[in-house]
Design a protein around this motif. Sequence first.
Motif, PDB file in Angstrom:
ATOM      1  N   GLN A  26     -54.333  77.099  26.574  1.00  8.72           N
ATOM      2  CA  GLN A  26     -53.665  76.574  25.382  1.00  8.72           C
ATOM      3  C   GLN A  26     -54.695  75.968  24.430  1.00  8.72           C
ATOM      4  N   ALA A  58     -55.548  87.155  26.429  1.00  7.27           N
ATOM      5  CA  ALA A  58     -54.896  85.845  26.559  1.00  7.27           C
ATOM      6  C   ALA A  58     -54.026  85.580  25.347  1.00  7.27           C
ATOM      7  N   ARG A  90     -48.937  81.049  18.065  1.00  5.86           N
ATOM      8  CA  ARG A  90     -48.033  79.998  18.531  1.00  5.86           C
ATOM      9  C   ARG A  90     -47.322  79.357  17.351  1.00  5.86           C
TER      10      ARG A  90
HETATM   11  O1  PRX Z   1     -47.075  79.698  26.505  1.00  9.91           O
HETATM   12  C1  PRX Z   1     -48.428  79.890  26.835  1.00  9.91           C
HETATM   13  C2  PRX Z   1     -48.955  81.094  26.076  1.00  9.91           C
HETATM   14  O2  PRX Z   1     -49.502  80.597  24.874  1.00  9.91           O
HETATM   15  C3  PRX Z   1     -49.425  79.172  24.839  1.00  9.91           C
HETATM   16  C4  PRX Z   1     -50.658  78.580  24.202  1.00  9.91           C
HETATM   17  O3  PRX Z   1     -50.888  79.131  22.937  1.00  9.91           O
HETATM   18  P1  PRX Z   1     -52.115  78.621  22.075  1.00  9.91           P
HETATM   19  O4  PRX Z   1     -52.074  77.148  22.001  1.00  9.91           O
HETATM   20  O5  PRX Z   1     -52.096  79.389  20.821  1.00  9.91           O
HETATM   21  O6  PRX Z   1     -53.407  78.967  22.916  1.00  9.91           O
HETATM   22  C5  PRX Z   1     -53.755  80.281  23.250  1.00  9.91           C
HETATM   23  C6  PRX Z   1     -55.011  80.268  24.076  1.00  9.91           C
HETATM   24  C7  PRX Z   1     -55.247  81.570  24.785  1.00  9.91           C
HETATM   25  C8  PRX Z   1     -49.276  78.771  26.286  1.00  9.91           C
HETATM   26  O7  PRX Z   1     -48.698  77.492  26.423  1.00  9.91           O
HETATM   27  N1  PRX Z   1     -50.009  81.807  26.824  1.00  9.91           N
HETATM   28  C9  PRX Z   1     -51.339  81.718  26.636  1.00  9.91           C
HETATM   29  N2  PRX Z   1     -51.991  82.566  27.453  1.00  9.91           N
HETATM   30  C10 PRX Z   1     -51.058  83.199  28.198  1.00  9.91           C
HETATM   31  C11 PRX Z   1     -49.790  82.711  27.802  1.00  9.91           C
HETATM   32  N3  PRX Z   1     -48.653  83.147  28.382  1.00  9.91           N
HETATM   33  C12 PRX Z   1     -48.754  84.069  29.357  1.00  9.91           C
HETATM   34  N4  PRX Z   1     -49.934  84.585  29.777  1.00  9.91           N
HETATM   35  C13 PRX Z   1     -51.109  84.185  29.228  1.00  9.91           C
HETATM   36  N5  PRX Z   1     -52.267  84.706  29.632  1.00  9.91           N
END
Ligand code: PRX
Length: 633
Positions: free
Chosen positions: A389, A363, A506
């Motif tokens: 997220q 993820a 992120r």
């Molecule tokens: O854009 C999406 C991407 O990561 C963002 C969230 O990041 P964060 O807040 O750091 O949380 C991560 C938790 C796993 C999302 O808005 N994102 C997260 N997972 C995926 C993804 N984009 C594509 N596929 C995923 N599996």
Amino acid sequence: MRSYRDFHRESIDAPEDFWRREASRIHWETPFDTVLDRSNPPFARWFCGGRTNLCYNAVDRHLATRAQQNALVYVSTETGIESQYTYAELHAEVNRMAAVMRSLGVKRGERVLIYLPMIPEAVFAMLACARLGAIHSVVFGGFAAPSLAARIDDAKPVLIVSADAGARGGRVIDYTPLVDEAMSRAQHAPQKVLLIDRKLAPNRVKASYFVDYEPLREQYSDAQIPCEWLESNEPSYILYTSGTTGKPKGVQRDVGGYAVALAASMEYIFEGRAGDTMFTASDIGWVVGHSYIIYAPLLAGMTTVMYEGTPIRPDGGIWWRLVEQYRINLMFTAPTAIRVLKKQDPALLRAADLSSLRTLFLAGEPLDEPTASWISDALGKPVVDNYWQTETGWPMLAIQRGVEALPQKLGSPGVPVYGYGLTLRDENTGEPCATGEKGVITIDYPLPPGCMQTVWGDDARFVKTYWESVPGHQVYSTFDWGVQDTEGYVTILGRTDDVINVAGHRLGTREIEEAISSHASVAEVAVVGVEDALKGQAALAFVVLRDANAAADPAAAKTLEASIAATVDRNLGAIGRPARVHFVAMLPKTRSGKLLRRAIAALAEGHDPGDLPTIEDASALEQIREAVANRAA
Ligand code: PRX
């Protein structure tokens, strides 16, 4: 076997019944009287009146049945330290840490900022906060002093817990100079910083506010600190994340809803059982670390493996050897790590006995098809992509194998997870999209348990940012684009805002721009994310200099680029450092002066920018195109 469709429908049509049942997974000191309070949308309160404690559920509750089972396995390939803590030992360590924190004045409802590398004390500190009813705010160790100071000022902690140093790839990173600078920059610096001395930084800063942990731990070695029973909706933690503005948002989470949501996810999504061993290769500074290194595996009575180091040191077989050595059942990481491992000798993977491993979860960023196929073929085990997220705290899209093992579709993280009324909506009308039509991924009110309650200290920002961005409908926006097929599978098509995702981290492009703007030679800057084969995305900066001649010759440009990168390291942290800095004479803007970011990003990736609003000076586009082409040549 349950049917996924019925299970999801029930969770949406009758959330009270659904979540009342799930709530029995955790211990409630006082039962709740209302499952869901919808009286003040878009806020939702879960399990109202119920009193519980995250630390009790993660640690104490298991003592009767699994005191001698490992709760935490710690491996650092940076220091060579490997250690193990049974549930009984974890309980003792958490009590010691809680006693020390209490002696330093930490009380229920107060904040403790945790700025630590991947060491067991980070787990003890987070659980100790939970035990005392204090609110932890973990700040990723890669953030620089000004970022740390901004988070101190927002959370106003009564205590910081830090260490002498972190280590990555064999390099020691001194933490005390960073903490010291943050302490002097912050308006709301606490009185004390509790310091874990790993003996990695012989020249650590000696300031009067540093308190060494070790002697205090000795002093409180037999301490027994009772768990504070918190109302389910009291905050458990704050975790800052990036958005459209340069100011990070403090995602605030509750206690009871989070515990229930994580415990349920362990069965339905991760198929983890008490006694299993889970290795989540992330960092405690990110949400994946909070949920799946610490809380979820411990709530479920599992053994969690915490790892400090990179996946390729001492060699690319290290993670696979850990699977063999600790009989790891579940593994969780980001696609970037798999792309890194894919470049390693495949013999390293084949040499390890991976028979204990059941599933690999990925993820944090899009999982590209070549990486997905490579790793599922190499492992011969299910690889489960899941999308979520910081705000949600647990997956929104996944194949929920513990509900029904629907087939995977390459390129899609799967179908909406129970509890989430996930709808793709037209960005202009807010109406649900037709199948196959690109839209914004939204969640209908209410968010399920475990999701963010609000932005710390700023309810108005929570409402405005997340619930008022889709026209005509009060729905939660994820700020991700997606498209859904006839069977409900969603594919993620990137962010709708200025957030980028570099190696699963992120980052806000505005935060990087602010850091770069503080460089004395910079007049203007635009940062965009472009596709990167290894890291998913990379940040590119386009800089207009105060003195256009300063980067006239290649050597001068190179020096300037390095000094801009160093400014980012100092102000934001090395994770925000742009892959490239391009110097241009002007940036493309609309007549009203708005930066054309999407056009810049398209040009930087070598695409046609498409239809553009009235542009101030079209030659600015040409400059971006040229800058990228020249550097590539
Ligand atoms: O854009 C999406 C991407 O990561 C963002 C969230 O990041 P964060 O807040 O750091 O949380 C991560 C938790 C796993 C999302 O808005 N994102 C997260 N997972 C995926 C993804 N984009 C594509 N596929 C995923 N599996």
